[in-house]
Structures are given as C-alpha cells and as structure tokens.
Write a protein that holds these residues in place. Structure first.
Motif, PDB file in Angstrom:
ATOM      1  N   GLU A   1       0.827  -1.199   0.000  1.00  0.00           N
ATOM      2  CA  GLU A   1       0.000   0.000   0.000  1.00  0.00           C
ATOM      3  C   GLU A   1       0.867   1.256   0.000  1.00  0.00           C
ATOM      4  OE1 GLU A   1      -3.238   0.464  -0.349  1.00  0.00           O
ATOM      5  OE2 GLU A   1      -3.501  -1.683  -0.654  1.00  0.00           O
ATOM      6  N   GLU A   2       1.951   1.224   0.773  1.00  0.00           N
ATOM      7  CA  GLU A   2       2.863   2.369   0.778  1.00  0.00           C
ATOM      8  C   GLU A   2       3.517   2.546  -0.593  1.00  0.00           C
ATOM      9  OE1 GLU A   2       5.297   5.578   2.138  1.00  0.00           O
ATOM     10  OE2 GLU A   2       3.302   4.784   2.570  1.00  0.00           O
ATOM     11  N   MET A   3       3.730   1.435  -1.303  1.00  0.00           N
ATOM     12  CA  MET A   3       4.334   1.510  -2.632  1.00  0.00           C
ATOM     13  C   MET A   3       3.454   2.327  -3.592  1.00  0.00           C
ATOM     14  SD  MET A   3       6.885   0.706  -4.606  1.00  0.00           S
ATOM     15  CE  MET A   3       7.784  -0.828  -4.436  1.00  0.00           C
ATOM     16  N   LYS A   4       2.124   2.232  -3.425  1.00  0.00           N
ATOM     17  CA  LYS A   4       1.231   3.042  -4.263  1.00  0.00           C
ATOM     18  C   LYS A   4       1.588   4.517  -4.144  1.00  0.00           C
ATOM     19  CE  LYS A   4      -3.023   0.248  -3.915  1.00  0.00           C
ATOM     20  NZ  LYS A   4      -4.439   0.299  -3.431  1.00  0.00           N
ATOM     21  N   ARG A   5       1.785   4.953  -2.915  1.00  0.00           N
ATOM     22  CA  ARG A   5       2.111   6.360  -2.664  1.00  0.00           C
ATOM     23  C   ARG A   5       3.480   6.704  -3.235  1.00  0.00           C
ATOM     24  NH1 ARG A   5       3.332   7.735   1.948  1.00  0.00           N
ATOM     25  NH2 ARG A   5       2.652   9.879   1.897  1.00  0.00           N
ATOM     26  N   LYS A   6       4.440   5.825  -3.004  1.00  0.00           N
ATOM     27  CA  LYS A   6       5.801   6.114  -3.433  1.00  0.00           C
ATOM     28  C   LYS A   6       5.924   6.162  -4.951  1.00  0.00           C
ATOM     29  CE  LYS A   6       7.902   6.686   0.447  1.00  0.00           C
ATOM     30  NZ  LYS A   6       8.377   8.054   0.777  1.00  0.00           N
ATOM     31  N   VAL A   7       5.218   5.261  -5.641  1.00  0.00           N
ATOM     32  CA  VAL A   7       5.265   5.275  -7.106  1.00  0.00           C
ATOM     33  C   VAL A   7       4.682   6.578  -7.629  1.00  0.00           C
ATOM     34  CG1 VAL A   7       4.375   4.194  -9.206  1.00  0.00           C
ATOM     35  CG2 VAL A   7       5.262   2.762  -7.365  1.00  0.00           C
ATOM     36  N   ARG A   8       3.540   6.978  -7.059  1.00  0.00           N
ATOM     37  CA  ARG A   8       2.925   8.240  -7.480  1.00  0.00           C
ATOM     38  C   ARG A   8       3.839   9.418  -7.154  1.00  0.00           C
ATOM     39  NH1 ARG A   8       0.371  12.167  -4.702  1.00  0.00           N
ATOM     40  NH2 ARG A   8      -1.008  13.548  -5.879  1.00  0.00           N
ATOM     41  N   ILE A   9       4.435   9.422  -5.972  1.00  0.00           N
ATOM     42  CA  ILE A   9       5.328  10.512  -5.581  1.00  0.00           C
ATOM     43  C   ILE A   9       6.545  10.568  -6.496  1.00  0.00           C
ATOM     44  CG2 ILE A   9       6.938  11.268  -3.777  1.00  0.00           C
ATOM     45  CD1 ILE A   9       4.805  10.326  -1.741  1.00  0.00           C
TER      46      ILE A   9
ATOM     47  N   VAL B   1      16.180  16.464  -6.104  1.00  0.00           N
ATOM     48  CA  VAL B   1      16.483  15.986  -7.462  1.00  0.00           C
ATOM     49  C   VAL B   1      17.316  14.710  -7.445  1.00  0.00           C
ATOM     50  CG1 VAL B   1      17.603  16.567  -9.644  1.00  0.00           C
ATOM     51  CG2 VAL B   1      16.275  18.310  -8.425  1.00  0.00           C
ATOM     52  N   LEU B   2      18.340  14.668  -6.633  1.00  0.00           N
ATOM     53  CA  LEU B   2      19.198  13.484  -6.600  1.00  0.00           C
ATOM     54  C   LEU B   2      18.433  12.240  -6.156  1.00  0.00           C
ATOM     55  CD1 LEU B   2      22.552  14.883  -5.132  1.00  0.00           C
ATOM     56  CD2 LEU B   2      22.025  14.293  -7.503  1.00  0.00           C
ATOM     57  N   ARG B   3      17.481  12.394  -5.261  1.00  0.00           N
ATOM     58  CA  ARG B   3      16.709  11.245  -4.785  1.00  0.00           C
ATOM     59  C   ARG B   3      15.820  10.646  -5.867  1.00  0.00           C
ATOM     60  NH1 ARG B   3      14.539  11.968   1.389  1.00  0.00           N
ATOM     61  NH2 ARG B   3      16.478  12.686   2.324  1.00  0.00           N
ATOM     62  N   TRP B   4      15.429  11.466  -6.819  1.00  0.00           N
ATOM     63  CA  TRP B   4      14.524  10.997  -7.872  1.00  0.00           C
ATOM     64  C   TRP B   4      15.250  10.704  -9.179  1.00  0.00           C
ATOM     65  CZ3 TRP B   4      10.956  15.538  -6.244  1.00  0.00           C
ATOM     66  CH2 TRP B   4      10.102  15.117  -5.214  1.00  0.00           C
ATOM     67  N   THR B   5      16.567  10.907  -9.209  1.00  0.00           N
ATOM     68  CA  THR B   5      17.300  10.696 -10.463  1.00  0.00           C
ATOM     69  C   THR B   5      18.565   9.868 -10.247  1.00  0.00           C
ATOM     70  OG1 THR B   5      18.378  12.867 -10.161  1.00  0.00           O
ATOM     71  CG2 THR B   5      16.390  12.801 -11.545  1.00  0.00           C
ATOM     72  N   LEU B   6      19.659  10.514  -9.906  1.00  0.00           N
ATOM     73  CA  LEU B   6      20.956   9.842  -9.892  1.00  0.00           C
ATOM     74  C   LEU B   6      21.115   8.784  -8.811  1.00  0.00           C
ATOM     75  CD1 LEU B   6      23.445  12.754 -10.716  1.00  0.00           C
ATOM     76  CD2 LEU B   6      22.337  11.121 -12.246  1.00  0.00           C
TER      77      LEU B   6
ATOM     78  N   LEU C   1      13.093   1.522  -5.670  1.00  0.00           N
ATOM     79  CA  LEU C   1      12.425   0.776  -6.728  1.00  0.00           C
ATOM     80  C   LEU C   1      11.219   1.538  -7.256  1.00  0.00           C
ATOM     81  CD1 LEU C   1      12.169  -1.848  -8.376  1.00  0.00           C
ATOM     82  CD2 LEU C   1      10.845  -2.818  -6.477  1.00  0.00           C
ATOM     83  N   SER C   2      10.554   2.262  -6.380  1.00  0.00           N
ATOM     84  CA  SER C   2       9.369   3.020  -6.794  1.00  0.00           C
ATOM     85  C   SER C   2       9.715   4.089  -7.824  1.00  0.00           C
ATOM     86  CB  SER C   2       8.704   3.665  -5.574  1.00  0.00           C
ATOM     87  OG  SER C   2       9.495   4.719  -5.054  1.00  0.00           O
ATOM     88  N   VAL C   3      10.965   4.568  -7.828  1.00  0.00           N
ATOM     89  CA  VAL C   3      11.373   5.556  -8.827  1.00  0.00           C
ATOM     90  C   VAL C   3      11.320   4.951 -10.222  1.00  0.00           C
ATOM     91  CG1 VAL C   3      13.255   7.027  -9.638  1.00  0.00           C
ATOM     92  CG2 VAL C   3      12.797   6.830  -7.182  1.00  0.00           C
ATOM     93  N   TYR C   4      11.826   3.723 -10.353  1.00  0.00           N
ATOM     94  CA  TYR C   4      11.789   3.048 -11.652  1.00  0.00           C
ATOM     95  C   TYR C   4      10.343   2.804 -12.091  1.00  0.00           C
ATOM     96  CZ  TYR C   4      16.814   2.270 -11.313  1.00  0.00           C
ATOM     97  OH  TYR C   4      18.168   2.451 -11.238  1.00  0.00           O
TER      98      TYR C   4
END
Length: 410
Positions: free
Chosen positions: A271-279, A311-316, A381-384
């Motif tokens: 359930e938390e993954m739903k939020r993280k993927v959207r975020i 930015v670094l948390r969502w990219t590199l 993993l949620s970033v991918y």
C-alpha cells in the motif's frame, strides 16, 4: 604484428572503478552527506548571522481559510471536522472549508451535518484533488490558506504555529510536520515509514534554518493567498509544485515543526508503494516542469538545496544503486583487492536484510533493522516504477489512496 590487449582491459577496469566510486559518492551524499553538510552550514550561519525573530500579536493575526479536499473519506471525515474545529485560533479570523468533489459515499452528508461550523463545497464531478483546490482558491478572500488531508489529525497549536511563520514578510509558504502514528510502527511499513519521516523532518528543519524548505507535503501546508499560483490540472505533486513555485519567486518556504499532522502508517508496504510510485512519478514530472530551479546561478542557495535534497533522490541516486552492484561484481572478478570484496559483501548483506524485511512484513517483530533496508529498497524501486508509469501516461491525478492501518478492523 603483436596485438596489445592490456590497454583496453585496463581502460575497462578504470571505467568500472569510476562508475563504482562515483555511484557510492552520489548515494552517500544524497542520503547522508547532504544532511551532514547541511548541519555544519546551519551552525555556521547561526554563528555569523543569527535569524531575526518575527511574531504576530493575537490582536493582529491574519485571516485564515482552512481547506480540506476530500474524496470518499467517510471513515475519517467526522474525526477530521471535530479535530479541525478544536484548533487554537480566533474563531472570527478562521473559516473551515471542506471540498468534496466527486464523493459518492457518506462524506458529503457528514460534512453537511456540521453546517454553520464548516462550509461544504461539493461538486458531483471527480476531477482530482488539484482541481478541487483550484476551485476553492478562486473563492478564498483570507490572507492565508491552509491545506490539510482528510486523514491527517492536527494538534491544537497547528494553525497558530503555521500562521506565526508569516510574521516574517519573506515567508510565502509554510510546511507543517508529518508524523506516523506509533501504533503502526511494529509493522514493516510503519517502521520504515516512521524512521524515514523523522529523518525528513530533521532535514526540513535544517533546510529552513539555512534558507528554505524545498517542497511541502499535502498532509499540512499553507500559502499566502496572494502568492498562490495554479499548476496544470495533470500535476501529480500539487503541494510540492505550488510551494516551490512560490520559492522560485524569491520567497522562503518555512517549516513549522510544532504544527503536527499525524496519520497512520500504510497498511503494508504494498500500500505504501502506491504512494511512493505516485510521488516518484510526480517528482520526475516536477523536475521537468520546474527546470528553472536547476539554475544555481539564478536561484543560488535554493537550487543547491533543491538538487541535493530532492532531485538526486529521484534521479541519480536510484540509478547509481544497480550500477554500484554491477561494477563491484565486475571488479571482484578481475581485481583482487580486499576493498572490493568488502563492499560487495556489504551490499549483499544489505539486500538480504531487505529480503528478510519482505518475508517478515506485517509480523509483529520489533527488529527495525530488517524493515529499514526493505523500505529503502522499496523507495528506490518506486522511482523506476514511477518512470514507467509516467512514460506510459498511466499515472492519473485521480489516484487511489493507500489503505491505512487504522482503516481495518483488528
């Protein structure tokens, strides 16, 4: 003619070493190094130039509109109304608005039971949270607008703590403090989520002490009404973009740690993954749409904080994690230095702990050492997954809420 394969081989080794150590530096800086550097920068600023103090008297407090955008929140909405009404703020200077666009359960009926104490704004069309917020903001006449989620319960001082930040004329938005209820922290999701938000809270505190918070969360945030700027209707992280667009205008986003919004942890990590993927999808969308904030020559300290913290948390950083593992594996096959073996074994141990966290998910085991690695891996993993959703156009603004632990019967 003798062929020399030594040079290409050594070049390959050098390349893998560069990838390995660059990746380690990126990940370490993103999750640890920035916090350490931020701490020392704040201490230096406090020594060289102490922050001026600003405060409203109770007589000259600004007017406030407290806005809750809710969709099918019948399980929480009455508690939210009662919780909102108990905040410590002059009653003649605050209005409570509940915007229930698209709700087809009992949410609207419950809100209307409190007519006279709260204002109900309902539309049958479900266009998403951001559309509801924009519709409400077109009618707001107060000095300050405060937004809060329907399932987030506030402490009695929350509104006053937020409003006092606006005594500083340089403040254009305020982020409150999100907390995870302790009762759920025995579960995998609660342990990882709670520790993550405690660390995030400390970083926000230091961010603001240095200059500005880089993005607010929807559980509790606020803007000067005059600075509110609508964002596109397909925006996934409306709260994040609204606050950063204000920061881009030269205003600070303040942090009010004593304005607390508590919510239960997600029911489980799925359930938390739903939020993280959207975020994550929303974060990447925001980076693209807020491209100007990457210009450190224009935005200076704000750009430094934005790149380092967000930015670094969502990219590199997510990109670096598999590259570190692959390059490390290549190097232990072709180089026999102890450091490569130690690093590789440390990575395997970390991912094994994450795997154990998955196995033990939702079991009442109080060893958070299993759950923190699991949450970390899940978060990256949620970033991918967010990238995939964004590219396929499958991430809607009308997202399904994550199921919270309190919504189930024991």
């Amino acid at each position: 003619m003798e062929l020399n394969f030594t040079l290409p081989y050594q070049q390959a080794i050098n390349s893998w070493e560069i990838i390995l150590w660059t990746g380690i530096v990126v990940v370490t800086y993103t999750y640890i190094g920035y916090g350490v550097l931020l701490f020392f920068m704040v201490k230096m600023k406090q020594w060289l130039r102490p922050e001026a103090k600003f405060q409203f008297t109770r007589e000259n407090l600004p007017t406030v509109t407290f806005i809750v955008a809710a969709y099918n929140e019948e399980d929480y909405i009455e508690d939210k109304i009662l919780n909102s009404l108990q905040v410590d703020y002059p009653k003649d200077k605050i209005e409570f608005w509940f915007v229930t666009d698209g709700s087809n359960d009992k949410t609207v009926d419950i809100v209307q039971q409190y007519s006279g104490q709260v204002t109900s704004w309902h539309s049958d069309e479900r266009a998403g949270k951001i559309a509801a917020m924009h519709r409400a903001m077109q009618m707001v006449k107060s000095d300050i607008a405060i937004f809060s989620d329907a399932n987030a319960m506030l402490n009695i001082e929350a509104v006053m703590e937020i409003v006092q930040c606006y005594a500083n004329p340089k403040v254009g938005a305020v982020a409150g403090e999100k907390g995870i209820a302790m009762a759920a922290e025995e579960q995998a999701s609660g342990a990882g989520e709670g520790i993550y938000w405690k660390y995030e809270s400390q970083l926000k505190k230091w961010d603001y002490q240095l200059y500005s918070v880089v993005g607010a969360a929807g559980e509790l945030f606020s803007v000067r009404t005059s600075l509110y700027e609508p964002v596109p209707s397909d925006t996934l992280l409306d709260d994040f973009m609204i606050s950063l667009k204000i920061a881009a205008k030269g205003y600070r986003v303040a942090y009010a740690p004593e304005a607390k919004a508590m919510e239960q942890a997600s029911l489980n990590v799925e359930e938390e993954m739903k939020r993280k993927v959207r975020i994550s999808a929303g974060g990447l969308q925001s980076i693209y749409r807020l491209g100007g904030l990457l210009n450190i020559f224009k935005h200076g300290l704000l750009s430094f904080q934005y790149i380092s913290h967000r930015v670094l948390r969502w990219t590199l950083a997510p990109l670096a994690l598999p590259l570190i593992l692959v390059s490390n594996f290549f190097l232990i096959l072709h180089e026999h230095e102890i450091i490569y073996g130690v690093l590789f074994n440390a990575q395997l141990a970390f991912y094994f702990l994450a795997f154990l966290g998955k196995i033990l998910e939702n079991k009442k085991i109080k060893i958070k050492g299993f759950f923190v690695p699991y949450y970390f891996v899940m978060m990256n993993l949620s970033v991918y997954m967010g990238v995939a959703r964004l590219l396929k156009g499958k991430q809607s603004v009308k997202w399904d809420k994550a199921v919270r632990a309190s919504s189930t019967t024991p």
